[in-house]
Design a protein around this motif. Structure first.
Motif, PDB file in Angstrom:
ATOM      1  N   ALA A  77       0.844  -1.199   0.000  1.00 34.28           N
ATOM      2  CA  ALA A  77       0.000   0.000   0.000  1.00 34.28           C
ATOM      3  C   ALA A  77       0.875   1.243   0.000  1.00 34.28           C
ATOM      4  CB  ALA A  77      -0.913  -0.010   1.220  1.00 34.28           C
ATOM      5  N   LYS A  78       0.509   2.221  -0.828  1.00 34.20           N
ATOM      6  CA  LYS A  78       1.337   3.433  -0.957  1.00 34.20           C
ATOM      7  C   LYS A  78       0.876   4.534  -0.020  1.00 34.20           C
ATOM      8  CE  LYS A  78       3.346   2.770  -5.468  1.00 34.20           C
ATOM      9  NZ  LYS A  78       2.844   1.380  -5.639  1.00 34.20           N
ATOM     10  N   SER A  79      -0.252   4.335   0.617  1.00 30.70           N
ATOM     11  CA  SER A  79      -0.784   5.362   1.528  1.00 30.70           C
ATOM     12  C   SER A  79      -1.632   4.658   2.574  1.00 30.70           C
ATOM     13  CB  SER A  79      -1.659   6.337   0.747  1.00 30.70           C
ATOM     14  OG  SER A  79      -2.806   5.645   0.253  1.00 30.70           O
ATOM     15  N   SER A  80      -1.980   5.406   3.592  1.00 31.47           N
ATOM     16  CA  SER A  80      -2.818   4.785   4.610  1.00 31.47           C
ATOM     17  C   SER A  80      -4.221   4.514   4.060  1.00 31.47           C
ATOM     18  CB  SER A  80      -2.870   5.666   5.859  1.00 31.47           C
ATOM     19  OG  SER A  80      -3.431   6.911   5.546  1.00 31.47           O
ATOM     20  N   THR A  81      -4.651   5.323   3.103  1.00 31.63           N
ATOM     21  CA  THR A  81      -5.941   5.058   2.451  1.00 31.63           C
ATOM     22  C   THR A  81      -5.899   3.714   1.732  1.00 31.63           C
ATOM     23  OG1 THR A  81      -6.112   7.425   2.066  1.00 31.63           O
ATOM     24  CG2 THR A  81      -7.651   6.009   0.851  1.00 31.63           C
ATOM     25  N   GLN A  82      -4.813   3.497   0.987  1.00 31.03           N
ATOM     26  CA  GLN A  82      -4.686   2.229   0.269  1.00 31.03           C
ATOM     27  C   GLN A  82      -4.568   1.056   1.250  1.00 31.03           C
ATOM     28  OE1 GLN A  82      -1.521   2.453  -2.615  1.00 31.03           O
ATOM     29  NE2 GLN A  82      -2.502   0.905  -3.926  1.00 31.03           N
ATOM     30  N   ALA A  83      -3.880   1.279   2.372  1.00 29.53           N
ATOM     31  CA  ALA A  83      -3.776   0.231   3.391  1.00 29.53           C
ATOM     32  C   ALA A  83      -5.164  -0.135   3.908  1.00 29.53           C
ATOM     33  CB  ALA A  83      -2.882   0.689   4.541  1.00 29.53           C
ATOM     34  N   ARG A  84      -5.969   0.901   4.176  1.00 30.66           N
ATOM     35  CA  ARG A  84      -7.336   0.622   4.658  1.00 30.66           C
ATOM     36  C   ARG A  84      -8.143  -0.135   3.605  1.00 30.66           C
ATOM     37  NH1 ARG A  84      -7.005   5.571   7.308  1.00 30.66           N
ATOM     38  NH2 ARG A  84      -7.903   6.682   5.540  1.00 30.66           N
ATOM     39  N   GLN A  85      -7.903   0.178   2.325  1.00 26.71           N
ATOM     40  CA  GLN A  85      -8.610  -0.553   1.265  1.00 26.71           C
ATOM     41  C   GLN A  85      -8.242  -2.039   1.262  1.00 26.71           C
ATOM     42  OE1 GLN A  85      -7.499   1.816  -2.117  1.00 26.71           O
ATOM     43  NE2 GLN A  85      -9.213   3.260  -1.867  1.00 26.71           N
ATOM     44  N   LEU A  86      -6.979  -2.323   1.480  1.00 27.22           N
ATOM     45  CA  LEU A  86      -6.559  -3.737   1.520  1.00 27.22           C
ATOM     46  C   LEU A  86      -7.224  -4.442   2.697  1.00 27.22           C
ATOM     47  CD1 LEU A  86      -2.733  -3.541   0.631  1.00 27.22           C
ATOM     48  CD2 LEU A  86      -4.668  -4.084  -0.878  1.00 27.22           C
ATOM     49  N   TRP A  87      -7.203  -3.811   3.863  1.00 27.83           N
ATOM     50  CA  TRP A  87      -7.885  -4.403   5.025  1.00 27.83           C
ATOM     51  C   TRP A  87      -9.379  -4.565   4.741  1.00 27.83           C
ATOM     52  CZ3 TRP A  87      -6.398  -7.151   8.951  1.00 27.83           C
ATOM     53  CH2 TRP A  87      -5.100  -7.026   9.451  1.00 27.83           C
ATOM     54  N   HIS A  88      -9.937  -3.591   4.014  1.00 26.18           N
ATOM     55  CA  HIS A  88     -11.369  -3.630   3.731  1.00 26.18           C
ATOM     56  C   HIS A  88     -11.720  -4.854   2.876  1.00 26.18           C
ATOM     57  CE1 HIS A  88     -15.355  -2.076   3.650  1.00 26.18           C
ATOM     58  NE2 HIS A  88     -15.376  -1.894   2.337  1.00 26.18           N
ATOM     59  N   VAL A  89     -10.858  -5.181   1.952  1.00 25.88           N
ATOM     60  CA  VAL A  89     -11.075  -6.397   1.137  1.00 25.88           C
ATOM     61  C   VAL A  89     -11.109  -7.615   2.069  1.00 25.88           C
ATOM     62  CG1 VAL A  89     -10.016  -7.941  -0.562  1.00 25.88           C
ATOM     63  CG2 VAL A  89     -10.078  -5.471  -0.983  1.00 25.88           C
ATOM     64  N   ARG A  90     -10.122  -7.725   2.918  1.00 27.53           N
ATOM     65  CA  ARG A  90     -10.082  -8.849   3.860  1.00 27.53           C
ATOM     66  C   ARG A  90     -11.346  -8.888   4.726  1.00 27.53           C
ATOM     67  NH1 ARG A  90     -11.426 -11.331   7.363  1.00 27.53           N
ATOM     68  NH2 ARG A  90     -10.310 -12.273   9.124  1.00 27.53           N
ATOM     69  N   GLU A  91     -11.737  -7.722   5.238  1.00 31.37           N
ATOM     70  CA  GLU A  91     -12.855  -7.689   6.180  1.00 31.37           C
ATOM     71  C   GLU A  91     -14.208  -7.854   5.503  1.00 31.37           C
ATOM     72  OE1 GLU A  91     -11.743  -4.049   8.063  1.00 31.37           O
ATOM     73  OE2 GLU A  91     -10.413  -5.055   9.500  1.00 31.37           O
ATOM     74  N   SER A  92     -14.228  -7.762   4.169  1.00 36.01           N
ATOM     75  CA  SER A  92     -15.492  -7.936   3.447  1.00 36.01           C
ATOM     76  C   SER A  92     -15.823  -9.397   3.197  1.00 36.01           C
ATOM     77  CB  SER A  92     -15.426  -7.190   2.105  1.00 36.01           C
ATOM     78  OG  SER A  92     -15.216  -5.821   2.346  1.00 36.01           O
ATOM     79  N   ILE A  93     -14.882 -10.287   3.486  1.00 32.49           N
ATOM     80  CA  ILE A  93     -15.137 -11.706   3.192  1.00 32.49           C
ATOM     81  C   ILE A  93     -16.370 -12.234   3.928  1.00 32.49           C
ATOM     82  CG2 ILE A  93     -14.228 -14.067   3.365  1.00 32.49           C
ATOM     83  CD1 ILE A  93     -11.432 -12.901   2.787  1.00 32.49           C
ATOM     84  N   PRO A  94     -16.486 -12.039   5.254  1.00 37.06           N
ATOM     85  CA  PRO A  94     -17.681 -12.584   5.912  1.00 37.06           C
ATOM     86  C   PRO A  94     -18.983 -11.994   5.362  1.00 37.06           C
ATOM     87  CG  PRO A  94     -16.217 -11.486   7.511  1.00 37.06           C
ATOM     88  CD  PRO A  94     -15.515 -11.504   6.216  1.00 37.06           C
TER      89      PRO A  94
END
Lengths: 478, 478
Positions: A320-337
Motif C-alpha cells: 500500500a502506498k498510503s494509509s488510504t490504500q492500506a485501509r482498502q486492503l484491510w477492507h477487502v479482507r474484512e469484506s469476506i464474511p
C-alpha cells in the motif's frame, strides 16, 4: 409456576424502573448477533455501577434465577442471550461505560466493562497510545464481553488475545461479592490466577465489571501488503520468514483463499481486488508496524519479499502506498464474511491448529468434504498468524442453501471437528463455546479437563445461576 | 502412628529401588535453596515418565500422603521442600528431562518438566531460536518449576513471565489422572483456561509434567547500556521514553540503587563498576534487542539517550562495545544478590508496584524505615521494567545482623507490606507464596480472592494431598 414479582420488585429498587425492561422491543438484548436465535428474558436489568451489579446478582442468587451477563451482544455462540424460558435475567453492562483511569506512566487504562471497544481505541489514540484489540464488531462490542469471551481479532499475532492485554479485573462473584483485582501490576505471584480463570469463562463464574488493560506505543510507520502465495505451505513458510526478519514488527498476517476473495469480487464489485491476475490459491495480507523510519521499514520489507520470491514462497506482492490504500486492503479482507453472507447460508467453523499442521489439515479436509458433498465450496480465510482459520462450508452453487444446511450441517461439523481433533486443533479458536458449542465441546475436550471445569464451576457457582447452561453443564445440587 | 510400608512398597514397584531414596544425604531435596530451612521427607521419589508420576500420585492419594513436587529446588519461598514431619513424599521431576518436540514451523518446543532452563536455552539457540526465560538460577531450575511458580527474571519487560511463554501443559491431577493439554495452539477458547490456573499454583492443584513453550527469533543485534539517573522518577520517565521509542525492542530494564552497587564494589573489587564517578542515587541497565542493523540500532539508541539527557532523565551513560562488555554489565547487576549475602543477613521483599506508584512508595518507605531503624541500609534493585523491586533491608553497619533480623524481621515485613498494600502493589512479584508467605498472604489478599482460591483448591484436591499447606491452607473434609 414461580412468582417472580418479589424479585422484580427488588431489582426495580436496585436499578430504578427505567432500567428494568420487561416490555416493548427487546430485540437488542434477546436476539443473537447472527440473528439465528431469539431468547425471552424475565427482564433486562441495566445497572449503573458495580454495587448495583452486585446487588442484582445477590437478589437473583437468593431467588435462584439465572443471570445472563451481556455487553454489546455481539457474540457468535449464543452465550449472551437468555434462553427461551422467560425465566432468566439479562444483566446488561452497557450503562457502565466510564474510563476510570488512564495511567500513562504505567501504560494502562482502567475501564468499566461496558466501554465500547472502538471508543476505547479512540480515547487511547487521543492520549498517544495504541490499544491493540481490533475486530469486526468493534463498533458495538464491549471490553467486558471481549474479556468474558477472550476475543481475538486481527492483531493477535503481535499483541495476543484479549487475555494477554489484561492486567487486572474487578468481578462480581456468583454470590454477589465484589472482588477488586484492579491492580495493574505486570508481576503478581500471590496465589491462583483468578484473572485468567475469569477471562474466557463467558460469564459462568462471575460478572466482569471493570478491567485494567495494557497500552502500547502508537506505531510510527505501518506498512500493509498483499502477497499472492502458491500454496498454504508457502504461506506458512512466509509466516516463519516474516517472524524471523520482522520479529514483533509483524502485527497482522491474514490468509484469504481464492474462493473467499472471489465472493468479495462477486458481491462487492466496486472493491478493487489486488493481484487477481495471478490466480493463486491463496493471498495473504501482511501488516508490519514499527517505530523506525519509513525508509528503513520499506527497505526491510522489500528485502523480505525479495528473499521470499527467490524461495518461491511468494509469486507477487503489492505494498500500500498510503494509509488510504492500506485501509482498502484491510477492507477487502474484512469484506469476506459479508460477501459470504450475501452468497447464502453457510456452515461456520472457527478453528485453530499448530502452524505445522495447517496445510495437511486443509488438504485432507478439503478432499473429504469434496468427496462427501460434491460441488461443495470452501470459504477458507482467517488469522493465519495465530493458526486460526474461519473454515466455512458453502452449499454447492445450484443447491438451496437452507436445505443443504438442514440436511448436512451436523454431519459437516462432525467431519470438520473430527479432522481438527486428529490434528490436535481447537474447535473454537476465538469465538468461545456459549450454548451453541456446549454439547460439541463434550465430545472433543479431554475428559480430565471437562472434569476440572465442572469441579470449578460447581465450587464457584454452586447454585448454577451465573449464565447457566453455557460453556459447561452442571446439575444443581441445591 | 501410620504404617507407611505398604505405600513405600507400592512406590518402589512404580519407580524401582534406585529411584526411591530414603537414606544417605538427601540435602539436595530436603534443604531449601537459601539454606534457611530443612525438611524431612518420607521418601524422595524420582519417576521416569508421566505414567509413573500419575501412579505415584494415585498411590499417595490412596494413602492420603502429601506430595511435594520438586524441580531444581531453587525456589525462594519454601514451596518445594517437605515439611519437617517425615510424612510427605518429595516427587522429583529431575529424571524427566527430554525435549519431546521442537516444532520450528509452529515456533514451539515441547519439554518434559524436568528439563533444566539453561539446557533449554542452549538447545533452542542451536536450532536458531531464542528461548527468552532468563534468571539467576537457570543452571539448576527446571521448566516445571518455572511454570509452577510463574518465574520472572530479566527479560519479562519484553517477553513476559513464564506464564506468557507457555502454550500448553500436560498435568497429573491430584487424583492421578493425566490431562494432555499439549496442543501448542495460539488461540483456544474452549472453556476455562486450566493452563493459567495450574501455572503459578506451585504444585497445589496438580503436577506439571510437560509443557509447550513459545520460541522467538534470535535477535541479530543486542545493545546493552548502563545509565546514571538522578532519581527514581527519572528512571520511570526513561522507561516510558524507551517504550515509546524502542517498543518491543526494549528487552531489559533493570534498576540498581547506589548502595546495592556499592556492595558489589566492596565484595567483588575485581568487577569494574561503570559510571561510579557520577554518584547518582540510581543506575539502570538497559538492553535493546533488534533484527535491524548494528548501525540502525546504535543510531536509535543514541537518539534516545540524547533526548533523555536533554530532558534530565539521564546524567551519563555508557554503551557496551562488545558482547563481552555487555556480559560484564549484566554481571555487575547479577552480582548484587551475592554481594548482599556477603554483607550479611538481610530482610528480603520481592514486590511489584504500578510504575506510577514506585517513586512515592520508595520515598515514603525509605523514610519510614530510616525513622524506625536508624542507620538501616536499603538494598534496592530489580526489574524496574516490570515494576518489580527487590527491596531488601540490611541491618545497620555496626549491628549484628542475626540479632537485628531476629528482633525486627517480622516488624520490617509488616511495615514494608503495609506500604505495598497502601500503594496497591504485590507482596510477591515473582517468587510466589510457598509456605514462607502463606500466612502473610491472608493478611493482604482480598478476602473474596482468598475465598475463590480455597473453593478451587478444595474442588480440585479435596484430599489436600498436593503440596499441602503451601499457598493456601484448607482443612481436609475427609
Amino acid at each position: 409456576m414461580n412468582d417472580y414479582s418479589p424479585l422484580l420488585e427488588t431489582l426495580r429498587q436496585i436499578v430504578g424502573s427505567d432500567n428494568l425492561l420487561r416490555s416493548g422491543d427487546l430485540s437488542a438484548w434477546e436476539l443473537d448477533w447472527r440473528r439465528r436465535q431469539r431468547g425471552k428474558a424475565l427482564a433486562v436489568v441495566r445497572p449503573a455501577n458495580t454495587e448495583e451489579v452486585a446487588a442484582v446478582v445477590r437478589a437473583c442468587a437468593a431467588a435462584q434465577v439465572g443471570v445472563v451477563p451481556q455487553g454489546g451482544n455481539t457474540g457468535m455462540v449464543l452465550g449472551s442471550i437468555p434462553d427461551g424460558s422467560g425465566t432468566q435475567i439479562v444483566l446488561s453492562l452497557q450503562r457502565m461505560n466510564r474510563v476510570r483511569v488512564l495511567d500513562a506512566a504505567n501504560r494502562t487504562i482502567t475501564l468499566d466493562a461496558g466501554c465500547v471497544l472502538q471508543s476505547v481505541q479512540e480515547i487511547c489514540a487521543d492520549a498517544g497510545f495504541l490499544f491493540p484489540l481490533r475486530m469486526a464488531s468493534e463498533g458495538s462490542c464491549t471490553i467486558g464481553g471481549n474479556l468474558g469471551t477472550n476475543a481475538g481479532g486481527t492483531q493477535v499475532v503481535r499483541y495476543g488475545n484479549a487475555r494477554e492485554l489484561c492486567l487486572g479485573l474487578e468481578v462480581v462473584t456468583p454470590q454477589g461479592a465484589i472482588w477488586d483485582g484492579l491492580t495493574g501490576l505486570r508481576k503478581d505471584n500471590t496465589g491462583y490466577d483468578l484473572r485468567h480463570l475469569l477471562i474466557g469463562s463467558e460469564g459462568t463464574l462471575g460478572v466482569i465489571t471493570a478491567a485494567v488493560m495494557k497500552l502500547y506505543p502508537l506505531p510510527r510507520v505501518q506498512l500493509t501488503a498483499f502477497a499472492a502465495v502458491p500454496s498454504l505451505e508457502a504461506a506458512i513458510d512466509l509466516l516463519g520468514l516474516a517472524h524471523e526478519q520482522l520479529d514483533s514488527g509483524l502485527s497482522g498476517f491474514e490468509i484469504m483463499g481464492h474462493f473467499a476473495l472471489s465472493l468479495v469480487g462477486r458481491h462487492f464489485p466496486h472493491l478493487r481486488l489486488p493481484l487477481q491476475e495471478s490466480k493463486t490459491p491463496y493471498n495473504v495480507l501482511i501488516e508490519y508496524s514499527s517505530q523506525d523510519t519509513e525508509a528503513d521499514v520499506h527497505a526491510r520489507f522489500e528485502s523480505l519479499m525479495t528473499f521470499a520470491m527467490e524461495r518461491g514462497y511468494v509469486n507477487d506482492a503489492i505494498v500500500a502506498k498510503s494509509s488510504t490504500q492500506a485501509r482498502q486492503l484491510w477492507h477487502v479482507r474484512e469484506s469476506i464474511p459479508l460477501a459470504q453472507a450475501q452468497e447464502g447460508l453457510n456452515i461456520k467453523h472457527d478453528i485453530a491448529l499448530a502452524a505445522s499442521r495447517i496445510a495437511a489439515f486443509v488438504q485432507q479436509t478439503d478432499a473429504l468434504l469434496a468427496q462427501a458433498y460434491p460441488g461443495v465450496r470452501l470459504v477458507n480465510y482467517g488469522h493465519l498468524g495465530d493458526g486460526n482459520l474461519h473454515y466455512n462450508v458453502q452449499a454447492p452453487e445450484n443447491c438451496d442453501a437452507a436445505t443443504f444446511l438442514q440436511e448436512n450441517e451436523s454431519a459437516v461439523h462432525d467431519l470438520v471437528y473430527g479432522q481438527v481433533a486428529r490434528h490436535q486443533g481447537s474447535i473454537s479458536a476465538e469465538h468461545g463455546i456459549g450454548s451453541l458449542k456446549r454439547d460439541v465441546l463434550v465430545q472433543y475436550k479431554p475428559p480430565q479437563a471437562l472434569a476440572m471445569m465442572r469441579a470449578i464451576k460447581h465450587a464457584l457457582d454452586p447454585l448454577n445461576t451465573m449464565n447457566p447452561g453455557r460453556v459447561i453443564q452442571i446439575t444443581n445440587n441445591n
